[in-house]
Write a protein that holds these residues in place. Structure first.
Motif, PDB file in Angstrom:
ATOM      1  N   SER A 103      45.143  46.781  44.897  1.00 53.89           N
ATOM      2  CA  SER A 103      44.108  46.359  43.767  1.00 53.89           C
ATOM      3  C   SER A 103      42.688  46.018  44.463  1.00 53.89           C
ATOM      4  N   GLU A 104      41.536  46.441  43.655  1.00 51.62           N
ATOM      5  CA  GLU A 104      40.404  46.139  44.131  1.00 51.62           C
ATOM      6  C   GLU A 104      40.196  44.770  43.825  1.00 51.62           C
ATOM      7  N   VAL A 105      40.750  43.938  43.118  1.00 52.72           N
ATOM      8  CA  VAL A 105      40.555  42.745  42.751  1.00 52.72           C
ATOM      9  C   VAL A 105      40.913  41.924  43.958  1.00 52.72           C
ATOM     10  N   LYS A 106      41.666  42.488  44.967  1.00 52.53           N
ATOM     11  CA  LYS A 106      42.018  41.778  46.220  1.00 52.53           C
ATOM     12  C   LYS A 106      40.595  41.755  46.980  1.00 52.53           C
ATOM     13  N   LYS A 107      39.951  42.635  46.949  1.00 56.59           N
ATOM     14  CA  LYS A 107      38.581  42.832  47.591  1.00 56.59           C
ATOM     15  C   LYS A 107      37.590  41.900  47.266  1.00 56.59           C
ATOM     16  N   GLN A 108      37.466  41.173  46.058  1.00 55.62           N
ATOM     17  CA  GLN A 108      36.472  40.228  45.803  1.00 55.62           C
ATOM     18  C   GLN A 108      37.003  38.962  45.663  1.00 55.62           C
ATOM     19  N   ARG A 109      36.297  37.989  45.938  1.00 53.43           N
ATOM     20  CA  ARG A 109      36.767  36.420  45.819  1.00 53.43           C
ATOM     21  C   ARG A 109      36.042  35.682  44.849  1.00 53.43           C
ATOM     22  N   PHE A 110      36.684  35.498  43.853  1.00 51.32           N
ATOM     23  CA  PHE A 110      35.959  34.686  42.541  1.00 51.32           C
ATOM     24  C   PHE A 110      36.227  33.305  42.830  1.00 51.32           C
ATOM     25  N   PRO A 111      34.901  32.646  42.430  1.00 54.84           N
ATOM     26  CA  PRO A 111      35.027  31.375  42.223  1.00 54.84           C
ATOM     27  C   PRO A 111      36.092  30.621  41.431  1.00 54.84           C
TER      28      PRO A 111
ATOM     29  N   ILE B 125      38.628  40.871  27.553  1.00 56.53           N
ATOM     30  CA  ILE B 125      38.826  41.812  28.579  1.00 56.53           C
ATOM     31  C   ILE B 125      39.812  42.931  27.976  1.00 56.53           C
ATOM     32  N   CYS B 126      39.570  44.265  28.363  1.00 58.39           N
ATOM     33  CA  CYS B 126      40.299  45.227  27.833  1.00 58.39           C
ATOM     34  C   CYS B 126      41.249  45.761  28.918  1.00 58.39           C
ATOM     35  N   ILE B 127      42.610  45.781  28.820  1.00 56.33           N
ATOM     36  CA  ILE B 127      43.500  46.593  29.493  1.00 56.33           C
ATOM     37  C   ILE B 127      43.693  48.159  29.345  1.00 56.33           C
ATOM     38  N   LEU B 128      43.157  49.025  29.881  1.00 55.36           N
ATOM     39  CA  LEU B 128      43.255  50.523  29.680  1.00 55.36           C
ATOM     40  C   LEU B 128      44.563  51.149  30.072  1.00 55.36           C
ATOM     41  N   TYR B 129      45.571  50.946  29.480  1.00 54.00           N
ATOM     42  CA  TYR B 129      46.721  51.378  29.812  1.00 54.00           C
ATOM     43  C   TYR B 129      46.657  52.985  29.584  1.00 54.00           C
ATOM     44  N   ASP B 130      45.883  53.565  28.654  1.00 55.67           N
ATOM     45  CA  ASP B 130      45.538  55.142  28.744  1.00 55.67           C
ATOM     46  C   ASP B 130      44.473  55.213  28.103  1.00 55.67           C
ATOM     47  N   LEU B 131      43.810  56.434  28.414  1.00 58.15           N
ATOM     48  CA  LEU B 131      42.350  56.543  28.194  1.00 58.15           C
ATOM     49  C   LEU B 131      42.535  57.804  27.067  1.00 58.15           C
ATOM     50  N   TYR B 132      41.944  57.076  25.870  1.00 62.39           N
ATOM     51  CA  TYR B 132      41.695  58.019  24.740  1.00 62.39           C
ATOM     52  C   TYR B 132      40.208  58.102  24.318  1.00 62.39           C
ATOM     53  N   PRO B 133      39.759  59.122  23.765  1.00 65.71           N
ATOM     54  CA  PRO B 133      40.097  60.275  23.187  1.00 65.71           C
ATOM     55  C   PRO B 133      40.600  61.408  24.591  1.00 65.71           C
TER      56      PRO B 133
ATOM     57  N   LEU C 200      37.137  45.403  32.498  1.00 66.46           N
ATOM     58  CA  LEU C 200      38.180  46.284  32.191  1.00 66.46           C
ATOM     59  C   LEU C 200      39.280  46.493  33.365  1.00 66.46           C
ATOM     60  N   VAL C 201      40.326  46.429  32.954  1.00 72.16           N
ATOM     61  CA  VAL C 201      41.553  46.556  33.926  1.00 72.16           C
ATOM     62  C   VAL C 201      42.189  48.111  33.751  1.00 72.16           C
ATOM     63  N   VAL C 202      42.178  48.756  34.604  1.00 70.85           N
ATOM     64  CA  VAL C 202      42.944  49.985  34.872  1.00 70.85           C
ATOM     65  C   VAL C 202      43.906  50.012  35.767  1.00 70.85           C
ATOM     66  N   LEU C 203      44.917  50.933  35.774  1.00 76.98           N
ATOM     67  CA  LEU C 203      46.140  50.807  36.448  1.00 76.98           C
ATOM     68  C   LEU C 203      46.005  51.899  37.700  1.00 76.98           C
ATOM     69  N   SER C 204      45.169  52.535  38.086  1.00 76.15           N
ATOM     70  CA  SER C 204      44.890  53.342  39.077  1.00 76.15           C
ATOM     71  C   SER C 204      43.622  53.629  39.432  1.00 76.15           C
TER      72      SER C 204
ATOM     73  N   ALA D 168      30.907  50.387  36.047  1.00 75.51           N
ATOM     74  CA  ALA D 168      31.522  50.559  37.177  1.00 75.51           C
ATOM     75  C   ALA D 168      31.733  49.301  37.762  1.00 75.51           C
ATOM     76  N   ASP D 169      30.894  48.232  37.941  1.00 79.05           N
ATOM     77  CA  ASP D 169      31.194  47.123  38.875  1.00 79.05           C
ATOM     78  C   ASP D 169      32.027  46.075  37.891  1.00 79.05           C
ATOM     79  N   LYS D 170      32.490  46.410  36.657  1.00 81.84           N
ATOM     80  CA  LYS D 170      33.427  45.317  35.894  1.00 81.84           C
ATOM     81  C   LYS D 170      34.758  46.138  35.732  1.00 81.84           C
ATOM     82  N   VAL D 171      35.076  47.271  36.358  1.00 82.74           N
ATOM     83  CA  VAL D 171      36.265  48.046  36.367  1.00 82.74           C
ATOM     84  C   VAL D 171      37.201  47.562  37.547  1.00 82.74           C
ATOM     85  N   PHE D 172      38.512  47.098  37.359  1.00 81.22           N
ATOM     86  CA  PHE D 172      39.339  46.511  38.291  1.00 81.22           C
ATOM     87  C   PHE D 172      40.902  47.254  38.061  1.00 81.22           C
ATOM     88  N   VAL D 173      41.068  47.644  39.273  1.00 80.08           N
ATOM     89  CA  VAL D 173      42.432  48.300  39.538  1.00 80.08           C
ATOM     90  C   VAL D 173      43.485  47.319  39.709  1.00 80.08           C
TER      91      VAL D 173
END
Length: 437
Positions: free
Chosen positions: A19-27, A160-168, A201-205, A220-225
């Motif tokens: 996950s890209e979350v691992k690459k960032q350290r949040f306070p 925060i949004c979890i984007l399980y699927d991308l529509y439309p 925004l949380v995405v799964l891949s 782009a800078d706030k999308v996390f895998v």
């Protein structure tokens, strides 16, 4: 160059399994988190998104987050059509609204039911916005994140949004609506507004992140895998000879390939059908546990072709999954061609916990290709490669030691990357970041 071609060109395979979350350290935030989760599906519904949310909120609750879940009555795949309107589970308060169940198996019915739930969710937020300091919304139904946008505009409530699927995008890829249709263009504009105002925004891949970033570069800078997960304490390896589910469906003495979960419009069932035709005269069974838009057609085709190596089983309760998932010798996952950046199969992760090898049907550009290779837990096959899949099944049937090694490697990999504890910590980091912004 099309968007899909650009995404395929840009996918970095080396980043697929972390996950890209691992690459960032949040306070560390000093603010306590009072989280309101909005999602249409939640147990006792069998929808995978609902089961994932249940496990996620349970883990977050154990880490001190106060949580309220607003959801609907069972309406996805269910034996019971009713659940308590209000239910307290540890630190999680679950509130269930009435949910319409008009033509639940059809696209139009699901759309209408989703709109009605979204309206009820909006009313819930208007009445209860002061009871939380952060919203978490899923794309079940797909337009639900609009409620987060409205909460921000009206009450300045971060979401925060979890984007399980991308529509439309999925609807366009399936031919339900054309890309230049006014509805698709409007939906995409609304998506951009919703994404830009969100805290994260949380995405799964990784491929899903690339697509979202291509559509709306400003986010782009706030999308996390953050991947889905499996629970190795719930799903443990069980020998077929000791598995009542395998005995019940006469699977003990045959090499069994298990497909568990949704057989939806984004899943490649044709390659599986062709593989079963190739193996029809061999002691191999294909077991399909679940439902979905393609289940009936697959069953019909198998009957017309006279294939007796198919077994269809309905959705199972969560307490049955440790037995249904381990009733086979090989687990099967499929993603239809062109869908690799639009969906991510959550069924993979609990399958890894079974200590069974995994075969994945997907594009060579899919993150699944690199994940399976890194885990050394099975093999991936291009859409349409039925011969390759059939030969892999034959190989595992003959070489039980190879199958055993792959299965153990998959469970080990899942335990080190995709447990509820690991993934919930990544979500907690994003929640904390959202409050600190």
């Amino acid at each position: 160059m099309t968007l899909s071609e650009w995404i395929n060109q840009k996918i970095s395979l080396s980043s697929s399994s972390s996950s890209e979350v691992k690459k960032q350290r949040f306070p560390k935030t000093k603010k306590s988190i009072s989280l309101s989760v909005i999602t249409q599906f939640f147990p006792p519904d069998y929808a995978a998104t609902g089961q994932l949310i249940e496990e996620l909120v349970s883990q977050l609750g154990q880490q001190g987050v106060d949580i309220e879940v607003f959801t609907g009555q069972p309406g996805y795949a269910f034996r019971s059509s009713h659940a308590p309107a209000i239910e307290k589970i540890d630190r999680v308060l679950v509130k269930r609204s009435r949910t319409a169940q008009l033509w639940p198996g059809r696209i139009r019915g699901k759309a209408v039911n989703g709109v009605l739930f979204t309206l009820r969710a909006a009313l819930h937020i208007i009445r209860n916005s002061r009871h939380c300091n952060l919203l978490l919304l899923t794309t079940a139904p797909p337009f639900l994140p609009i409620v987060g946008y409205l909460a921000y505009i009206l009450f300045r409530r971060p979401y925060i949004c979890i984007l399980y699927d991308l529509y439309p995008d999925i609807a366009i890829a399936l031919g339900v609506v054309s890309g230049d249709h006014w509805l698709a263009r409007l939906w995409q504009k609304i998506n951009k507004l919703v994404w830009q105002k969100s805290q994260a925004l949380v995405v799964l891949s990784p491929a899903m992140k690339l697509r979202v970033s291509a559509i709306c570069p400003q986010v782009a800078d706030k999308v996390f895998v953050i991947h889905s997960w499996g629970d190795p304490d719930l799903i443990v390896p069980i020998a077929k000879q000791e598995n009542w589910f395998a005995w019940k469906y006469d699977l003990v003495d045959k090499f069994t390939v298990v497909y568990s979960g949704n057989m939806g419009r984004c899943h490649d069932m044709d390659t599986i059908l062709e593989t079963a035709k190739i193996l029809k005269d061999e002691p191999i069974k294909f077991v399909f546990v679940g439902g979905g838009a393609k289940r009936e057609e697959l069953s019909k085709q198998a009957h017309q072709l006279g294939l007796n190596n198919f077994v269809f089983v309905p959705y199972q309760d969560k307490n049955i999954l440790p037995y249904s998932l381990t009733a086979g010798d090989l687990s099967l996952v499929s993603v239809d061609a062109g869908m690799e950046s639009l969906v991510a199969p959550s069924k993979l992760y609990p399958m890894l916990a079974t200590a069974r090898p995994v075969a994945v049907i997907c594009s060579q550009y899919s993150y699944l290709t690199q994940l399976i290779a890194e885990a050394n837990c099975g093999a991936t096959f291009e859409n349409g490669d039925s011969n390759g899949l059939a030969n892999f099944i034959r190989l595992l049937r003959q070489d039980k030691e190879l199958a055993k090694r792959m299965g153990k490697a998959g469970r080990k990999y899942m335990r080190s990357h995709f447990t509820p504890q690991i993934i919930s910590q990544q979500y907690l980091d994003v929640l904390q970041r959202a409050l600190d912004m």
